[in-house]
Write a protein that holds these residues in place. Structure first.
Motif, PDB file in Angstrom:
ATOM      1  N   ALA A   5      15.525  -8.604  11.842  1.00  0.00           N
ATOM      2  CA  ALA A   5      15.455  -9.671  12.454  1.00  0.00           C
ATOM      3  C   ALA A   5      15.437 -10.364  11.385  1.00  0.00           C
ATOM      4  O   ALA A   5      15.298 -10.535  10.352  1.00  0.00           O
ATOM      5  CB  ALA A   5      12.919  -9.035  12.138  1.00  0.00           C
ATOM      6  N   GLN A   6      15.378 -11.667  12.249  1.00  0.00           N
ATOM      7  CA  GLN A   6      16.075 -13.102  11.562  1.00  0.00           C
ATOM      8  C   GLN A   6      14.801 -14.460  11.924  1.00  0.00           C
ATOM      9  O   GLN A   6      14.840 -14.544  12.842  1.00  0.00           O
ATOM     10  CB  GLN A   6      17.281 -13.733  11.997  1.00  0.00           C
ATOM     11  CG  GLN A   6      18.359 -14.243  11.013  1.00  0.00           C
ATOM     12  CD  GLN A   6      19.245 -14.760  11.950  1.00  0.00           C
ATOM     13  OE1 GLN A   6      20.163 -15.300  12.850  1.00  0.00           O
ATOM     14  NE2 GLN A   6      19.802 -15.486  10.313  1.00  0.00           N
ATOM     15  N   PRO A  15      18.599 -20.079   9.993  1.00  0.00           N
ATOM     16  CA  PRO A  15      18.031 -19.108   9.564  1.00  0.00           C
ATOM     17  C   PRO A  15      17.501 -19.557   8.186  1.00  0.00           C
ATOM     18  O   PRO A  15      17.789 -20.235   7.278  1.00  0.00           O
ATOM     19  CB  PRO A  15      19.117 -18.494   8.545  1.00  0.00           C
ATOM     20  CG  PRO A  15      20.183 -18.618  10.262  1.00  0.00           C
ATOM     21  CD  PRO A  15      20.506 -20.362  10.458  1.00  0.00           C
ATOM     22  N   VAL A  16      16.502 -19.600   8.044  1.00  0.00           N
ATOM     23  CA  VAL A  16      15.293 -19.726   6.456  1.00  0.00           C
ATOM     24  C   VAL A  16      14.774 -17.876   6.354  1.00  0.00           C
ATOM     25  O   VAL A  16      14.834 -17.561   7.001  1.00  0.00           O
ATOM     26  CB  VAL A  16      14.712 -20.773   6.672  1.00  0.00           C
ATOM     27  CG1 VAL A  16      15.122 -21.276   6.980  1.00  0.00           C
ATOM     28  CG2 VAL A  16      13.543 -20.198   7.587  1.00  0.00           C
ATOM     29  N   GLU A  17      15.265 -18.562   4.629  1.00  0.00           N
ATOM     30  CA  GLU A  17      14.169 -16.672   4.539  1.00  0.00           C
ATOM     31  C   GLU A  17      12.891 -17.198   4.002  1.00  0.00           C
ATOM     32  O   GLU A  17      12.221 -15.633   4.227  1.00  0.00           O
ATOM     33  CB  GLU A  17      14.691 -17.289   2.972  1.00  0.00           C
ATOM     34  CG  GLU A  17      16.197 -16.566   2.585  1.00  0.00           C
ATOM     35  CD  GLU A  17      16.720 -15.321   3.014  1.00  0.00           C
ATOM     36  OE1 GLU A  17      15.430 -14.401   2.382  1.00  0.00           O
ATOM     37  OE2 GLU A  17      18.052 -15.053   2.541  1.00  0.00           O
ATOM     38  N   GLY A  71      17.044  -5.070  16.247  1.00  0.00           N
ATOM     39  CA  GLY A  71      17.659  -4.302  17.350  1.00  0.00           C
ATOM     40  C   GLY A  71      18.774  -4.337  17.748  1.00  0.00           C
ATOM     41  O   GLY A  71      19.959  -4.867  16.609  1.00  0.00           O
ATOM     42  N   LYS A  72      19.043  -2.903  18.536  1.00  0.00           N
ATOM     43  CA  LYS A  72      21.063  -3.202  18.666  1.00  0.00           C
ATOM     44  C   LYS A  72      21.388  -3.988  19.702  1.00  0.00           C
ATOM     45  O   LYS A  72      20.879  -4.199  19.898  1.00  0.00           O
ATOM     46  CB  LYS A  72      21.057  -1.792  19.143  1.00  0.00           C
ATOM     47  CG  LYS A  72      23.295  -0.684  19.415  1.00  0.00           C
ATOM     48  CD  LYS A  72      23.021   0.393  19.884  1.00  0.00           C
ATOM     49  CE  LYS A  72      22.380   0.713  18.539  1.00  0.00           C
ATOM     50  NZ  LYS A  72      23.502   1.007  17.288  1.00  0.00           N
ATOM     51  N   ALA A 130      15.002 -11.809  25.420  1.00  0.00           N
ATOM     52  CA  ALA A 130      14.914 -11.114  23.835  1.00  0.00           C
ATOM     53  C   ALA A 130      15.480 -11.851  22.539  1.00  0.00           C
ATOM     54  O   ALA A 130      15.631 -11.544  21.851  1.00  0.00           O
ATOM     55  CB  ALA A 130      14.268 -10.038  23.761  1.00  0.00           C
ATOM     56  N   GLY A 131      16.365 -11.515  22.726  1.00  0.00           N
ATOM     57  CA  GLY A 131      18.323 -12.057  21.691  1.00  0.00           C
ATOM     58  C   GLY A 131      19.507 -12.435  22.598  1.00  0.00           C
ATOM     59  O   GLY A 131      19.765 -11.019  22.283  1.00  0.00           O
ATOM     60  N   ARG A 132      19.725 -13.136  22.870  1.00  0.00           N
ATOM     61  CA  ARG A 132      20.910 -13.736  23.622  1.00  0.00           C
ATOM     62  C   ARG A 132      21.131 -15.085  22.204  1.00  0.00           C
ATOM     63  O   ARG A 132      20.796 -16.370  22.659  1.00  0.00           O
ATOM     64  CB  ARG A 132      20.857 -13.928  24.795  1.00  0.00           C
ATOM     65  CG  ARG A 132      21.949 -14.756  25.345  1.00  0.00           C
ATOM     66  CD  ARG A 132      21.902 -15.083  26.567  1.00  0.00           C
ATOM     67  NE  ARG A 132      23.791 -15.616  27.209  1.00  0.00           N
ATOM     68  CZ  ARG A 132      23.698 -15.660  28.252  1.00  0.00           C
ATOM     69  NH1 ARG A 132      22.932 -15.204  29.590  1.00  0.00           N
ATOM     70  NH2 ARG A 132      24.800 -16.160  29.001  1.00  0.00           N
TER      71      ARG A 132
END
Length: 162
Positions: free
Chosen positions: A9-10, A70-72, A89-90, A133-135
């Motif tokens: 997860a990011q 991206p952030v921590e 995920g994959k 969901a994730g692209r």
């Protein structure tokens, strides 16, 4: 040919808008604004900036997208910005070498490959379009360091169902 990778997860700071394909450039300009807002708060990006595609309307008449850095940790940038999380995920991953104008064809090639291979994407198709969901398009090349777009590298990620 794409490869399969596991992505954690990011967390990211982002800006969301619904635009036509011609409006993507305006959303992309928000990446530098997010980086600047993070820098003003002493926050260093935790990775390469990216675009996240959330909803693609039938015929690509509109796209709901996010410009992301991206952030921590969650960060309040105020105004129109927010902190979100790309699910882990994959994913199927492919790298596009070249200018951004080749990303449409590179994306189409991955989707066609997935169709041939029976890949099941983590997306829902509804009357208003494809909800992903994730692209992601992850921009690995910093144009300040490499101004020649023909040398840029962009990683394309598509989350698999299940």
């Amino acid at each position: 040919m794409p490869s399969f990778v596991d992505r954690p997860a990011q967390r990211y700071a982002g800006f969301r808008d619904t635009v036509t394909a011609e409006g993507l450039r305006e959303v992309a300009h928000r990446i530098s604004a997010i980086v600047g807002a993070l820098a003003a708060r002493g926050v260093t990006p935790a990775g390469a900036p990216f675009f996240r595609y959330l909803v693609i309307a039938p015929g690509m008449t509109s796209l709901t997208v996010e410009a992301c850095v991206p952030v921590e940790e969650p960060v309040d940038l105020g105004d129109e910005y927010f902190t979100g999380v790309v699910p882990g995920g994959k994913y199927a991953m492919s790298t596009h070498h070249g200018a951004p104008d080749g990303l449409y064809a590179a994306t189409a090639a991955v989707l066609e490959w997935g169709e041939r291979e029976g890949v099941h994407w983590d997306r829902a198709e509804t009357t208003d379009g494809e909800h992903w969901a994730g692209r992601l398009e992850v921009y690995r090349t910093d144009p300040r360091i490499e101004p020649d777009a023909t040398n840029w590298e962009t990683d394309l990620y598509f989350r698999l169902a299940g």
